[in-house]
Design a protein around this motif. Structure first.
Motif, PDB file in Angstrom:
ATOM      1  N   GLU A 187     -66.242   2.905  77.952  1.00  0.00           N
ATOM      2  CA  GLU A 187     -67.047   2.956  79.537  1.00  0.00           C
ATOM      3  C   GLU A 187     -66.760   4.045  80.275  1.00  0.00           C
ATOM      4  OE1 GLU A 187     -67.466  -1.727  79.700  1.00  0.00           O
ATOM      5  OE2 GLU A 187     -65.990  -0.841  80.806  1.00  0.00           O
ATOM      6  N   MET A 206     -71.802   1.008  86.872  1.00  0.00           N
ATOM      7  CA  MET A 206     -72.180   2.353  85.948  1.00  0.00           C
ATOM      8  C   MET A 206     -72.802   3.480  86.610  1.00  0.00           C
ATOM      9  SD  MET A 206     -70.994   3.540  83.111  1.00  0.00           S
ATOM     10  CE  MET A 206     -70.845   2.412  82.177  1.00  0.00           C
ATOM     11  N   LEU A 224     -70.054  -2.781  81.003  1.00  0.00           N
ATOM     12  CA  LEU A 224     -69.959  -2.665  82.418  1.00  0.00           C
ATOM     13  C   LEU A 224     -71.217  -2.803  83.048  1.00  0.00           C
ATOM     14  CD1 LEU A 224     -68.059  -1.851  85.048  1.00  0.00           C
ATOM     15  CD2 LEU A 224     -68.946   0.739  84.680  1.00  0.00           C
ATOM     16  N   TRP A 242     -70.696   4.642  90.134  1.00  0.00           N
ATOM     17  CA  TRP A 242     -69.546   5.789  89.590  1.00  0.00           C
ATOM     18  C   TRP A 242     -70.323   6.905  89.124  1.00  0.00           C
ATOM     19  CZ3 TRP A 242     -65.419   4.775  91.811  1.00  0.00           C
ATOM     20  CH2 TRP A 242     -64.968   3.554  91.911  1.00  0.00           C
ATOM     21  N   SER A 302     -68.818   6.940  79.159  1.00  0.00           N
ATOM     22  CA  SER A 302     -70.170   6.601  79.535  1.00  0.00           C
ATOM     23  C   SER A 302     -70.392   7.246  81.088  1.00  0.00           C
ATOM     24  CB  SER A 302     -70.562   5.249  79.724  1.00  0.00           C
ATOM     25  OG  SER A 302     -72.031   5.060  79.585  1.00  0.00           O
ATOM     26  N   VAL A 303     -69.253   6.797  81.847  1.00  0.00           N
ATOM     27  CA  VAL A 303     -69.572   7.293  83.311  1.00  0.00           C
ATOM     28  C   VAL A 303     -69.470   9.041  83.445  1.00  0.00           C
ATOM     29  CG1 VAL A 303     -68.338   7.252  85.745  1.00  0.00           C
ATOM     30  CG2 VAL A 303     -68.480   4.908  84.375  1.00  0.00           C
ATOM     31  N   PRO A 323     -64.848   0.693  85.512  1.00  0.00           N
ATOM     32  CA  PRO A 323     -64.878   0.620  83.817  1.00  0.00           C
ATOM     33  C   PRO A 323     -63.793   0.286  83.165  1.00  0.00           C
ATOM     34  CG  PRO A 323     -64.786   2.938  84.931  1.00  0.00           C
ATOM     35  CD  PRO A 323     -65.004   1.889  86.035  1.00  0.00           C
ATOM     36  N   ARG A 324     -63.845  -0.312  82.117  1.00  0.00           N
ATOM     37  CA  ARG A 324     -62.500  -0.499  81.090  1.00  0.00           C
ATOM     38  C   ARG A 324     -62.942   0.265  79.882  1.00  0.00           C
ATOM     39  NH1 ARG A 324     -62.560  -6.388  83.170  1.00  0.00           N
ATOM     40  NH2 ARG A 324     -63.766  -6.653  80.953  1.00  0.00           N
ATOM     41  N   VAL A 337     -70.549  -0.418  75.884  1.00  0.00           N
ATOM     42  CA  VAL A 337     -70.530  -0.647  77.092  1.00  0.00           C
ATOM     43  C   VAL A 337     -70.960  -2.176  77.600  1.00  0.00           C
ATOM     44  CG1 VAL A 337     -71.080   0.117  79.582  1.00  0.00           C
ATOM     45  CG2 VAL A 337     -70.420   1.876  77.682  1.00  0.00           C
TER      46      VAL A 337
END
Length: 319
Positions: free
Chosen positions: A73, A190, A185, A193, A76-77, A68-69, A183
């Protein structure tokens, strides 16, 4: 690209849909089979640690990005791992220590209705009187399933259904909180993780509860249950889910939740000799009716009864 995406026809989509409903519906029965042999939090934690590792390995080979960046993101994780995987499944497994998997699946089918309500409260998406009626119908359905006795509100069944309902609400809240996040990713990365993060939370909860790996009974039913939950209703089912989500949208995916109780009840009867009573069926019909009211515009569009370009009266995109 997901390898299942080469199947392009509507018939293949329907077959994948039914397969996913079967895999996720039987997961409630698999949890019920495994719980006598596992402490609940360790059971859920081991399942998602293994499934997350496999999906992340798959993402490393197939996805264009693994890590994730940016703040959205990462958030969200954290939300998906904390609420949708960790807390939801912890409460689900604790609840299923007290109620059969078939009943658990009926309570969980309320999730799309709760998602719509949280979206109205948090994202300021409108919920008109029909949507409100749908929410009340869904809650009434869960109450019918629970069949509360005023003289014994702390019974095991009521406690189990209450825990599952709280887990369902947590899942719905997590789904809504991730919507505004920007997001890009890949969903496989996603999800991998999020599963690993959720597994870590479940292991921490297991330690807090004093659950010990030494208490696991590695019987044949335990191994089969864990393997099925990890590989079939975990890894394979999520790969099918990724494909269907891209191709048919969230409304149809939500409908899977209303086949799951049918599958769970049938398998529970065949494997465990559990028969779902008429009262549970009435509760399920009420929950489904609530969903149909909340998502009526999206359902009309999908059935070709309205112009897809016509905006929903209560602010919901069909996807």
């Amino acid at each position: 690209m997901n390898p299942l995406s080469r199947f392009g026809s509507a018939g293949r989509d329907a077959a994948l849909f039914l397969t996913l409903a079967c895999f996720w519906g039987t997961s409630f029965v698999a949890i019920e089979v495994g719980l006598p042999h596992f402490p609940p939090m360790l059971f859920a934690g081991v399942r998602y640690a293994a499934a997350g590792a496999i999906i992340l390995a798959y993402a490393a080979v197939t996805a264009d990005r693994l890590l994730p960046r940016g703040r959205d993101e990462v958030a969200s994780v954290l939300v998906a791992g904390g609420l949708i995987i960790g807390i939801y499944h912890g409460l689900l497994y604790l609840g299923q220590m007290h109620v059969p998997g078939a009943i658990s699946s009926v309570v969980v089918s309320l999730s799309p209705v709760l998602t719509a309500v949280f979206a109205a409260l948090i994202l300021d998406e409108s919920l008109d009187r029909f949507g409100a009626l749908g929410f009340l119908l869904g809650i009434a359905g869960v109450v019918v399933v629970a069949d509360p006795d005023p003289a014994n509100l702390l019974s095991a069944d009521i406690l189990g259904i209450g825990l599952i309902f709280l887990g369902c609400a947590t899942f719905a809240l997590g789904a809504v909180l991730t919507r505004p996040l920007r997001v890009s990713l890949p969903i496989e990365s996603m999800q991998g993780w999020a599963m690993l993060l959720g597994a870590g939370i479940l292991f921490a909860a297991a330690a807090a509860r004093g659950e010990s790996p030494a208490s696991i009974e590695w019987t044949f039913p335990a191994v089969v249950s864990l393997a099925y939950l990890t590989l079939v209703s975990g890894v394979v089912a999520f790969l099918i889910y990724f494909t269907l989500l891209d191709r048919v949208g969230a409304t149809e995916i939500n409908l899977i939740g209303y086949l799951e109780p049918v599958v769970a009840s049938t398998v529970s009867w065949a494997v465990l000799d559990h028969v779902v009573g008429a009262q549970t069926l009435v509760g399920f019909v009420a929950v489904f009716a609530g969903f149909a009211l909340v998502k009526r515009d999206a359902l009309r569009t999908r059935l070709g009864l309205t112009d897809p370009a016509t905006p929903s009266s209560h602010g919901y995109d069909a996807d």
